[in-house]
Design a protein around this motif. Structure first.
Motif, PDB file in Angstrom:
ATOM      1  N   ILE A   6       0.786  -1.224   0.000  1.00 58.88           N
ATOM      2  CA  ILE A   6       0.000   0.000   0.000  1.00 58.88           C
ATOM      3  C   ILE A   6       0.821   1.278   0.000  1.00 58.88           C
ATOM      4  O   ILE A   6       0.282   2.372  -0.183  1.00 58.88           O
ATOM      5  CB  ILE A   6      -0.942  -0.018   1.243  1.00 58.88           C
ATOM      6  CG1 ILE A   6      -2.214   0.783   0.977  1.00 58.88           C
ATOM      7  CG2 ILE A   6      -0.242   0.498   2.486  1.00 58.88           C
ATOM      8  CD1 ILE A   6      -3.175   0.114   0.071  1.00 58.88           C
ATOM      9  N   TRP A   7       2.153   1.213   0.159  1.00 62.69           N
ATOM     10  CA  TRP A   7       2.900   2.441   0.413  1.00 62.69           C
ATOM     11  C   TRP A   7       2.855   3.406  -0.767  1.00 62.69           C
ATOM     12  O   TRP A   7       2.807   4.634  -0.572  1.00 62.69           O
ATOM     13  CB  TRP A   7       4.353   2.117   0.797  1.00 62.69           C
ATOM     14  CG  TRP A   7       5.237   1.630  -0.310  1.00 62.69           C
ATOM     15  CD1 TRP A   7       5.465   0.335  -0.673  1.00 62.69           C
ATOM     16  CD2 TRP A   7       6.029   2.439  -1.199  1.00 62.69           C
ATOM     17  NE1 TRP A   7       6.339   0.272  -1.725  1.00 62.69           N
ATOM     18  CE2 TRP A   7       6.716   1.554  -2.067  1.00 62.69           C
ATOM     19  CE3 TRP A   7       6.239   3.804  -1.343  1.00 62.69           C
ATOM     20  CZ2 TRP A   7       7.568   1.994  -3.069  1.00 62.69           C
ATOM     21  CZ3 TRP A   7       7.102   4.247  -2.340  1.00 62.69           C
ATOM     22  CH2 TRP A   7       7.752   3.355  -3.186  1.00 62.69           C
ATOM     23  N   ARG A   8       2.862   2.912  -1.991  1.00 60.53           N
ATOM     24  CA  ARG A   8       2.781   3.813  -3.140  1.00 60.53           C
ATOM     25  C   ARG A   8       1.429   4.515  -3.178  1.00 60.53           C
ATOM     26  O   ARG A   8       1.338   5.711  -3.494  1.00 60.53           O
ATOM     27  CB  ARG A   8       3.014   3.047  -4.445  1.00 60.53           C
ATOM     28  CG  ARG A   8       4.431   2.508  -4.615  1.00 60.53           C
ATOM     29  CD  ARG A   8       4.582   1.792  -5.946  1.00 60.53           C
ATOM     30  NE  ARG A   8       5.911   1.224  -6.114  1.00 60.53           N
ATOM     31  CZ  ARG A   8       6.284   0.041  -5.644  1.00 60.53           C
ATOM     32  NH1 ARG A   8       5.412  -0.707  -4.975  1.00 60.53           N
ATOM     33  NH2 ARG A   8       7.512  -0.411  -5.832  1.00 60.53           N
ATOM     34  N   PHE A   9       0.388   3.779  -2.881  1.00 59.83           N
ATOM     35  CA  PHE A   9      -0.951   4.369  -2.825  1.00 59.83           C
ATOM     36  C   PHE A   9      -1.022   5.431  -1.730  1.00 59.83           C
ATOM     37  O   PHE A   9      -1.592   6.506  -1.929  1.00 59.83           O
ATOM     38  CB  PHE A   9      -1.974   3.262  -2.581  1.00 59.83           C
ATOM     39  CG  PHE A   9      -3.379   3.751  -2.365  1.00 59.83           C
ATOM     40  CD1 PHE A   9      -4.067   4.403  -3.372  1.00 59.83           C
ATOM     41  CD2 PHE A   9      -4.018   3.555  -1.151  1.00 59.83           C
ATOM     42  CE1 PHE A   9      -5.365   4.851  -3.183  1.00 59.83           C
ATOM     43  CE2 PHE A   9      -5.309   3.990  -0.942  1.00 59.83           C
ATOM     44  CZ  PHE A   9      -5.986   4.641  -1.969  1.00 59.83           C
ATOM     45  N   GLN A  10      -0.429   5.129  -0.573  1.00 65.78           N
ATOM     46  CA  GLN A  10      -0.416   6.092   0.526  1.00 65.78           C
ATOM     47  C   GLN A  10       0.344   7.361   0.128  1.00 65.78           C
ATOM     48  O   GLN A  10      -0.079   8.473   0.459  1.00 65.78           O
ATOM     49  CB  GLN A  10       0.245   5.463   1.758  1.00 65.78           C
ATOM     50  CG  GLN A  10       0.156   6.306   3.016  1.00 65.78           C
ATOM     51  CD  GLN A  10      -1.245   6.330   3.607  1.00 65.78           C
ATOM     52  OE1 GLN A  10      -1.860   5.281   3.766  1.00 65.78           O
ATOM     53  NE2 GLN A  10      -1.741   7.511   3.921  1.00 65.78           N
ATOM     54  N   LEU A  11       1.436   7.204  -0.588  1.00 65.12           N
ATOM     55  CA  LEU A  11       2.188   8.362  -1.072  1.00 65.12           C
ATOM     56  C   LEU A  11       1.344   9.185  -2.042  1.00 65.12           C
ATOM     57  O   LEU A  11       1.357  10.435  -2.002  1.00 65.12           O
ATOM     58  CB  LEU A  11       3.471   7.895  -1.748  1.00 65.12           C
ATOM     59  CG  LEU A  11       4.404   8.987  -2.290  1.00 65.12           C
ATOM     60  CD1 LEU A  11       4.857   9.915  -1.167  1.00 65.12           C
ATOM     61  CD2 LEU A  11       5.611   8.361  -2.982  1.00 65.12           C
ATOM     62  N   GLY A  12       0.593   8.506  -2.906  1.00 65.55           N
ATOM     63  CA  GLY A  12      -0.297   9.211  -3.822  1.00 65.55           C
ATOM     64  C   GLY A  12      -1.364  10.007  -3.089  1.00 65.55           C
ATOM     65  O   GLY A  12      -1.684  11.141  -3.467  1.00 65.55           O
ATOM     66  N   LEU A  13      -1.915   9.429  -2.027  1.00 61.67           N
ATOM     67  CA  LEU A  13      -2.904  10.145  -1.223  1.00 61.67           C
ATOM     68  C   LEU A  13      -2.293  11.377  -0.567  1.00 61.67           C
ATOM     69  O   LEU A  13      -2.944  12.436  -0.474  1.00 61.67           O
ATOM     70  CB  LEU A  13      -3.484   9.219  -0.144  1.00 61.67           C
ATOM     71  CG  LEU A  13      -4.402   8.088  -0.615  1.00 61.67           C
ATOM     72  CD1 LEU A  13      -4.790   7.208   0.564  1.00 61.67           C
ATOM     73  CD2 LEU A  13      -5.646   8.646  -1.297  1.00 61.67           C
ATOM     74  N   LEU A  14      -1.048  11.257  -0.103  1.00 62.26           N
ATOM     75  CA  LEU A  14      -0.381  12.396   0.518  1.00 62.26           C
ATOM     76  C   LEU A  14      -0.182  13.527  -0.490  1.00 62.26           C
ATOM     77  O   LEU A  14      -0.432  14.700  -0.181  1.00 62.26           O
ATOM     78  CB  LEU A  14       0.971  11.952   1.090  1.00 62.26           C
ATOM     79  CG  LEU A  14       1.848  13.068   1.685  1.00 62.26           C
ATOM     80  CD1 LEU A  14       1.134  13.761   2.834  1.00 62.26           C
ATOM     81  CD2 LEU A  14       3.186  12.506   2.152  1.00 62.26           C
ATOM     82  N   LEU A  15       0.260  13.188  -1.692  1.00 56.35           N
ATOM     83  CA  LEU A  15       0.461  14.212  -2.716  1.00 56.35           C
ATOM     84  C   LEU A  15      -0.859  14.876  -3.088  1.00 56.35           C
ATOM     85  O   LEU A  15      -0.919  16.107  -3.271  1.00 56.35           O
ATOM     86  CB  LEU A  15       1.122  13.582  -3.948  1.00 56.35           C
ATOM     87  CG  LEU A  15       2.545  13.056  -3.745  1.00 56.35           C
ATOM     88  CD1 LEU A  15       3.056  12.381  -5.015  1.00 56.35           C
ATOM     89  CD2 LEU A  15       3.485  14.186  -3.326  1.00 56.35           C
ATOM     90  N   LEU A  16      -1.922  14.093  -3.210  1.00 54.97           N
ATOM     91  CA  LEU A  16      -3.245  14.664  -3.474  1.00 54.97           C
ATOM     92  C   LEU A  16      -3.674  15.588  -2.341  1.00 54.97           C
ATOM     93  O   LEU A  16      -4.280  16.638  -2.573  1.00 54.97           O
ATOM     94  CB  LEU A  16      -4.271  13.548  -3.660  1.00 54.97           C
ATOM     95  CG  LEU A  16      -4.395  12.906  -5.039  1.00 54.97           C
ATOM     96  CD1 LEU A  16      -5.449  11.803  -5.006  1.00 54.97           C
ATOM     97  CD2 LEU A  16      -4.761  13.944  -6.089  1.00 54.97           C
ATOM     98  N   SER A  17      -3.368  15.200  -1.100  1.00 55.52           N
ATOM     99  CA  SER A  17      -3.737  16.013   0.062  1.00 55.52           C
ATOM    100  C   SER A  17      -2.996  17.347   0.054  1.00 55.52           C
ATOM    101  O   SER A  17      -3.582  18.402   0.342  1.00 55.52           O
ATOM    102  CB  SER A  17      -3.433  15.248   1.353  1.00 55.52           C
ATOM    103  OG  SER A  17      -4.170  14.052   1.427  1.00 55.52           O
ATOM    104  N   VAL A  18      -1.697  17.304  -0.266  1.00 53.39           N
ATOM    105  CA  VAL A  18      -0.919  18.548  -0.352  1.00 53.39           C
ATOM    106  C   VAL A  18      -1.508  19.453  -1.422  1.00 53.39           C
ATOM    107  O   VAL A  18      -1.668  20.671  -1.219  1.00 53.39           O
ATOM    108  CB  VAL A  18       0.565  18.233  -0.652  1.00 53.39           C
ATOM    109  CG1 VAL A  18       1.325  19.516  -0.976  1.00 53.39           C
ATOM    110  CG2 VAL A  18       1.200  17.527   0.538  1.00 53.39           C
ATOM    111  N   LEU A  19      -1.848  18.887  -2.578  1.00 52.18           N
ATOM    112  CA  LEU A  19      -2.456  19.671  -3.652  1.00 52.18           C
ATOM    113  C   LEU A  19      -3.796  20.262  -3.203  1.00 52.18           C
ATOM    114  O   LEU A  19      -4.089  21.433  -3.486  1.00 52.18           O
ATOM    115  CB  LEU A  19      -2.649  18.784  -4.881  1.00 52.18           C
ATOM    116  CG  LEU A  19      -3.264  19.453  -6.121  1.00 52.18           C
ATOM    117  CD1 LEU A  19      -2.379  20.600  -6.599  1.00 52.18           C
ATOM    118  CD2 LEU A  19      -3.478  18.432  -7.236  1.00 52.18           C
TER     119      LEU A  19
END
Length: 475
Positions: free
Chosen positions: A451-464
């Protein structure tokens, strides 16, 4: 001939918590404890932002403590017995064990398995519409009424269904628990997160629903895309029902199966009704599933499919399978207690960290401060995984800090939502996550590796999302 190197395994969640607890013990020795003062606002106790003071009383953390006090070695036991039946550790632990035992009985009847095999025989396959529908429903559950712990039971329900259809345990957690947390983090109306945070921040309740609704669509779409892509990659052909020599099903679906499945579906409807209309929570839901398991077991007894001893063994086996998850919940709570707990008025290292972090965030520009609010809420969620608890502790400081750095309080609430909800997908201190992983017998390390890549994607979306909120003056 070269030897194949064994794959390096991620440490077990208990191993990770053990070392973090040791570090927390050192932190408790060196970082001074502090506390805040609270005041009554309506029916809620709210922290006074500028009331922090260092405390020297009542925070010694020896290696071993007597008389029920907290020491480093006492943390696991104190964590296991902390809280009440309405939540925290002891309530969630009881819920996990009771629901696990109840589903042990239901699954031992073989009715679900026989029903799925009969369905596959008639329909040949179920396409991805089922995955899409489940993901959307659970995401809405998280957004509308804060669904979280309830996903543990549904993981137990859906795991045999998805395995028979060719999917795995990770897919089960994705369409249930992960979907609820995406909905929880982007909710426009959840009474247990956004409403509490807005009330503390003195923001009109349920305001900003338009932007949050858009975020729900974007984040849910991203989660659904990842889930369908993963499910397609790992899917194996569904197992076809075994047939006897005369062509009939080896395990024929019969009237006993129908009776058990009807009772099971009626029980699920009862649970959903209780959660949505009567605000049932851990004590009631655990009891409902126990009743469901007993009714299905009694039908199996009458149908001479199982004996009373078979049901007793199934209950113990089901509870035993979820025991590791229950232990992790208690150990994680012990870690928080070692740092002083989550009471803002009691001496706590967490209060000191919160106080200094809020001061640090205020030294940066508007956009950077908003992103740092998100990062801080994400990190702080490791220790306070409860949405309402984190809101009560952090929002009284984050709301006035938003005024100082030039962002709206609505942006501060959004940082809390995204930081709190989305990190619940990966942190080992989330009782709901560990319960779901235990339900599908999935190791936390294997989950992180997937799941770590997905979690990283969620973080980037959150920052945006935070940067856009600052840019549009989200209010």
């Amino acid at each position: 001939m070269s030897q194949v190197q064994p794959r390096v395994r991620m440490p077990d969640a208990l191993v990770i918590l053990f070392f973090i607890t040791l570090i927390a013990g050192l932190v408790a020795w060196w970082v001074p404890a502090g506390s805040f003062t609270t005041e009554k606002v309506g029916e809620r106790e709210v922290v006074i932002a500028d009331s922090f003071e260092y405390r020297s009383d009542g925070f010694a953390r020896p290696l071993f403590a007597e008389g029920g006090e907290m020491g480093l070695a006492n943390a696991p036991f104190e964590g296991l017995v902390a809280g009440s039946k309405w939540g925290s550790a002891v309530g969630v632990i009881a819920f996990i064990l009771l629901v696990g035992g109840s589903f042990g009985m239901i699954l031992r009847t073989k009715a679900i398995e026989n029903g799925i095999l009969a369905l596959i025989q008639r329909t040949q396959k179920l396409d991805q519409v089922f995955l899409v529908l489940m993901f959307l429903l659970f995401s809405l559950g998280g957004a509308i009424f804060g669904m979280g712990e309830e996903a543990i039971a549904f993981c137990l329900v859906l795991l045999p269904v998805l395995r028979t259809l060719g999917y795995d345990a990770v897919t089960t957690v994705l369409i249930t628990y992960v979907a609820t947390q995406i909905g929880f983090a982007t909710s426009w109306m959840n009474p247990f997160s956004v409403a509490i945070a807005q009330g503390i921040a003195d923001v009109p309740l349920l305001s900003g629903a338009g932007y949050r609704g858009l975020l729900w669509v974007v984040f849910t779409g991203f989660g659904l895309f990842f889930t369908l892509r993963y499910a397609k990659r790992i899917r194996v052909p569904a197992e076809q029902p075994q047939r006897a020599a005369d062509g009939a099903l080896a395990n024929p679906y019969n009237g006993v199966d129908s009776a058990i499945l009807c009772a099971f579906v009626a029980g699920l409807v009862w649970v959903i009704w209780g959660v949505t209309t009567r605000a049932y929570y851990i004590p009631e839901i655990a009891t409902q599933f126990l009743v469901m398991g007993l009714v299905c077991g009694i039908i199996a007894l009458i149908g001479r499919r199982l004996t009373a001893n078979d049901l007793a063994d199934a209950f113990k086996e089901g509870a035993k399978d979820l025991l590791p998850a229950a232990l992790i919940v208690g150990f994680a709570k012990g870690l928080v207690l070692l740092l002083g707990g989550d009471d803002p008025t009691a001496p706590s290292v967490l209060n000191t960290i919160l106080h200094h972090a809020s001061g640090f965030i205020g030294d940066f520009s508007t956009a950077v401060s908003a992103v740092l609010m998100l990062v801080f809420q994400s990190v702080f969620n490791f220790f306070i995984a409860s949405g309402s608890g984190q809101a009560a502790l952090t929002m009284p400081l984050m709301a006035p800090l938003a005024d100082l750095v030039g962002v709206t309080r609505q942006v501060a609430v959004l940082a809390f939502q995204l930081g709190d909800g989305l990190t619940n997908i990966i942190i080992p201190t989330s009782a709901s996550l560990i319960g779901c992983l235990g339900a599908v017998k999935l190791d936390w390390g294997d989950w992180v590796r997937t799941i770590w890549r997905f979690q990283l994607g969620l973080l980037l979306l959150s920052v945006l999302a935070m940067l856009i909120a600052v840019w549009i003056g989200f209010n």
